[in-house]
Design a protein around this motif. Structure first.
Motif, PDB file in Angstrom:
ATOM      1  N   ALA A   1       0.859  -1.189   0.000  1.00 51.11           N
ATOM      2  CA  ALA A   1       0.000   0.000   0.000  1.00 51.11           C
ATOM      3  C   ALA A   1       0.892   1.235   0.000  1.00 51.11           C
ATOM      4  CB  ALA A   1      -0.890   0.008   1.240  1.00 51.11           C
ATOM      5  N   GLY A   2       0.302   2.361  -0.376  1.00 51.85           N
ATOM      6  CA  GLY A   2       1.050   3.613  -0.358  1.00 51.85           C
ATOM      7  C   GLY A   2       1.943   3.763  -1.575  1.00 51.85           C
ATOM      8  N   SER A   3       2.725   4.833  -1.592  1.00 50.15           N
ATOM      9  CA  SER A   3       3.560   5.096  -2.765  1.00 50.15           C
ATOM     10  C   SER A   3       4.856   5.780  -2.364  1.00 50.15           C
ATOM     11  CB  SER A   3       2.787   5.977  -3.746  1.00 50.15           C
ATOM     12  OG  SER A   3       2.502   7.209  -3.116  1.00 50.15           O
ATOM     13  N   ALA A   4       5.805   5.762  -3.296  1.00 49.68           N
ATOM     14  CA  ALA A   4       7.090   6.429  -3.072  1.00 49.68           C
ATOM     15  C   ALA A   4       7.486   7.170  -4.341  1.00 49.68           C
ATOM     16  CB  ALA A   4       8.154   5.385  -2.711  1.00 49.68           C
ATOM     17  N   GLN A   5       8.048   8.354  -4.165  1.00 56.53           N
ATOM     18  CA  GLN A   5       8.534   9.130  -5.308  1.00 56.53           C
ATOM     19  C   GLN A   5       9.984   9.563  -5.086  1.00 56.53           C
ATOM     20  OE1 GLN A   5       5.492  10.569  -3.819  1.00 56.53           O
ATOM     21  NE2 GLN A   5       4.343   9.150  -5.145  1.00 56.53           N
ATOM     22  N   VAL A   6      10.694   9.646  -6.198  1.00 60.16           N
ATOM     23  CA  VAL A   6      12.045  10.210  -6.190  1.00 60.16           C
ATOM     24  C   VAL A   6      12.045  11.355  -7.203  1.00 60.16           C
ATOM     25  CG1 VAL A   6      14.390   9.743  -6.982  1.00 60.16           C
ATOM     26  CG2 VAL A   6      13.312   8.194  -5.363  1.00 60.16           C
ATOM     27  N   PHE A   7      12.384  12.542  -6.758  1.00 62.52           N
ATOM     28  CA  PHE A   7      12.280  13.747  -7.604  1.00 62.52           C
ATOM     29  C   PHE A   7      10.929  13.783  -8.321  1.00 62.52           C
ATOM     30  CE2 PHE A   7      17.044  13.075  -7.701  1.00 62.52           C
ATOM     31  CZ  PHE A   7      17.337  14.121  -6.843  1.00 62.52           C
ATOM     32  N   GLY A   8       9.876  13.410  -7.633  1.00 58.23           N
ATOM     33  CA  GLY A   8       8.528  13.468  -8.189  1.00 58.23           C
ATOM     34  C   GLY A   8       8.173  12.303  -9.103  1.00 58.23           C
ATOM     35  N   LEU A   9       9.119  11.395  -9.355  1.00 54.64           N
ATOM     36  CA  LEU A   9       8.850  10.243 -10.229  1.00 54.64           C
ATOM     37  C   LEU A   9       8.377   9.069  -9.375  1.00 54.64           C
ATOM     38  CD1 LEU A   9      12.214  10.485 -12.173  1.00 54.64           C
ATOM     39  CD2 LEU A   9       9.949  10.821 -13.222  1.00 54.64           C
ATOM     40  N   ASP A  10       7.400   8.350  -9.850  1.00 51.92           N
ATOM     41  CA  ASP A  10       6.893   7.208  -9.088  1.00 51.92           C
ATOM     42  C   ASP A  10       7.914   6.058  -9.126  1.00 51.92           C
ATOM     43  OD1 ASP A  10       4.238   5.975  -7.887  1.00 51.92           O
ATOM     44  OD2 ASP A  10       5.244   4.454  -9.104  1.00 51.92           O
ATOM     45  N   CYS A  11       8.258   5.557  -7.948  1.00 50.87           N
ATOM     46  CA  CYS A  11       9.359   4.577  -7.862  1.00 50.87           C
ATOM     47  C   CYS A  11       9.017   3.252  -8.533  1.00 50.87           C
ATOM     48  CB  CYS A  11       9.734   4.346  -6.409  1.00 50.87           C
ATOM     49  SG  CYS A  11      10.478   5.804  -5.686  1.00 50.87           S
ATOM     50  N   LEU A  12       7.735   2.950  -8.623  1.00 51.68           N
ATOM     51  CA  LEU A  12       7.347   1.667  -9.219  1.00 51.68           C
ATOM     52  C   LEU A  12       7.210   1.801 -10.739  1.00 51.68           C
ATOM     53  CD1 LEU A  12       6.841  -1.103  -8.067  1.00 51.68           C
ATOM     54  CD2 LEU A  12       4.406  -0.568  -7.944  1.00 51.68           C
ATOM     55  N   HIS A  13       6.444   2.805 -11.170  1.00 53.23           N
ATOM     56  CA  HIS A  13       6.139   2.922 -12.600  1.00 53.23           C
ATOM     57  C   HIS A  13       7.263   3.578 -13.391  1.00 53.23           C
ATOM     58  CE1 HIS A  13       2.127   2.566 -10.641  1.00 53.23           C
ATOM     59  NE2 HIS A  13       2.156   1.534 -11.465  1.00 53.23           N
TER      60      HIS A  13
END
Ligand SMILES: Nc1ncnc2c1ncn2[C@@H]1O[C@H](COP(=O)(O)OP(=O)(O)OP(=O)(O)O)[C@@H](O)[C@H]1O
Ligand SMILES: [Mg+2]
Length: 306
Positions: free
Chosen positions: A59-71
Motif C-alpha cells: 500500500a502507499g507510494s514512493a517518489q524520487v524527484f517526483g517520479l513514481d518509484c514503481l512505474h
C-alpha cells in the motif's frame, strides 16, 4: 516548494506476522543528508528496495524527484547512485567489466572518475568479482554508485565490511558529494555514523518511523560506556569523577572505574587530569539499548511501536 528528493506516502510492505514496513510518511529535501537509523530487521532495506522499484509496496507510494518509484523506476535509476544492502552476484566478470557494463547502461561511465575512486579505496578492478573479499565487493558497490556523480545517493549500510581506514575514506567521499550538491539517504544501525554524516535522522523500529531527530536530539540520546584503569597505587580522583557533568553509574573496582558518559567527554577528562590512567576503553551501546534508555525517560515503550 521544490520537489522533494524522496517522498513517501503511507508506504507499506506487509510481509505478515508484523514484519515489513508500515505507513511510512517521509520527505527528504534536495541536498539534504538524511540518516535512516534502525536496528536489524527494522525495515531499512525494505524501504530502500521500494524506492528502487525492486519490490512492490502492499500500500502507499514512493517518489524520487517526483517520479513514481514503481512505474518510473528506469527514470529513477538514472538519477540515483545505489549501494544495495547485499551486493548482487557478478560471477567471473572482472571489476572493470562490471563497471563498463553498468556504465554503458547509464550512458557511459567517466573512466577518470572510476580510476580515481578505485585508487582511493585500493580496489583492483582487474580482479574477478567472485575472487573479491566481501569488503572489496562493497568497495565495487561504492564505485558503481558514485561513478556517475548522481544527484541522489541511496546507500544501504554502505560501510559494512569496510575497515576503519576505508570507512574514513568513504565519509570523505560523502562529504564531497554533499558539497557538490547531492542528496544523500544513508541507512545505518550505528548512531555515531549517522551523527557524523547527517543533518537529520529518521529512526525506524519494527517497520515504523518512530521519530525524526535533528542533531541536537541525537546528541542527547547518545551515551558511552567507559572503563578507566589507573596505575596501581595511584590516587583515583573518585569524587571528581562522580561529580563530573554527564558522568553516571560510577562503579569503583580497585583501581578500575566504570561509568557511563552522556554528551561530551570533557567533564570526565577534566576530572582525571593529573591522574595516571593506564588504560581507557569506551564503547557505544547498541541501538536497542540507546532507544530503551532514551524512550523510557521520555515516554512509555508504547511510543516506540505507535
Ligand atoms: N522477502 C521477505 N519475506 C518475508 N519477510 C521479509 C522479507 N524481507 C524482509 N523481511 C522481514 O521484514 C523485516 C524488515 O527487514 P529489512 O531487511 O528491511 O530490515 P533492515 O532494517 O534492513 O535490517 P538489517 O539491519 O538487518 O539489514 C524483517 O523482519 C525481515 O525478516
Ligand atoms: Mg538491511
Amino acid at each position: 516548494m521544490a520537489v522533494a528528493a524522496i517522498g513517501t506516502s503511507k508506504l507499506s510492505k506487509d510481509y505478515g506476522m508484523g514484519r515489513g514496513l508500515f505507513e511510512l510518511d517521509l520527505r527528504v529535501e534536495q541536498q539534504e543528508v538524511f540518516g535512516f537509523l534502525g536496528p536489524n530487521g527494522a525495515g531499512k532495506t525494505t524501504m530502500i528496495r521500494c524506492l528502487m522499484g525492486l519490490i512492490r509496496p502492499t500500500a502507499g507510494s514512493a517518489q524520487v524527484f517526483g517520479l513514481d518509484c514503481l512505474h518510473d523506476y528506469v527514470a529513477v535509476k538514472r538519477r540515483v547512485g545505489y549501494v544495495p544492502g547485499d551486493m548482487p552476484q557478478f560471477g567471473s566478470l572482472r571489476g572493470s567489466e562490471v563497471v563498463a557494463h553498468l556504465g554503458a547502461m547509464r550512458g557511459g561511465a567517466d573512466l577518470k572518475v572510476v580510476r580515481n575512486l578505485a585508487e582511493r579505496f585500493s580496489l583492483d578492478l582487474s580482479r574477478r568479482y567472485r575472487e573479491y573479499s566481501s569488503g572489496n565487493k562493497q568497495k565495487l558497490g561504492i564505485v558503481l554508485a558514485f561513478m556517475h556523480r548522481p544527484p541522489l545517493l541511496i546507500l544501504d549500510e554502505p560501510t559494512s565490511g569496510l575497515d576503519p581506514l576505508n570507512q574514513q575514506e568513504f565519509y570523505k567521499l560523502l562529504k564531497e558529494a554533499r558539497d557538490g550538491g547531492a542528496t544523500i539517504f544513508l541507512s545505518s544501525h550505528i548512531l555515531s555514523e549517522v551523527e557524523h554524516a547527517c543533518d537529520r535522522v529518521g529512526i525506524i523500529r519494527s517497520g515504523r518511523l518512530v521519530r525524526i531527530a535533528d542533531l541536537d536530539e541525537l546528541h542527547s540520546i547518545r551515551f558511552h560506556h567507559v572503563e578507566l584503569e589507573f596505575a596501581p597505587g595511584a590516587k583515583v580522583p573518585i569524587a571528581a569523577i562522580r561529580s563530573a557533568a554527564g558522568v553516571e553509574e560510577v562503579v569503583v573496582d580497585g583501581h578500575i572505574v566504570r561509568c557511563t558518559v552522556r554528551g561530551t567527554f570533557e567533564p570526565l577528562l577534566d576530572a582525571i587530569r593529573g591522574a595516571t590512567v593506564t588504560n581507557l576503553v569506551s564503547h557505544e551501546p547498541s541501538l536497542e539499548e540507546l532507544f530503551l534508555e532514551y524512550y523510557q525517560e521520555s515516554a512509555s515503550t508504547k511510543a516506540l511501536t505507535n
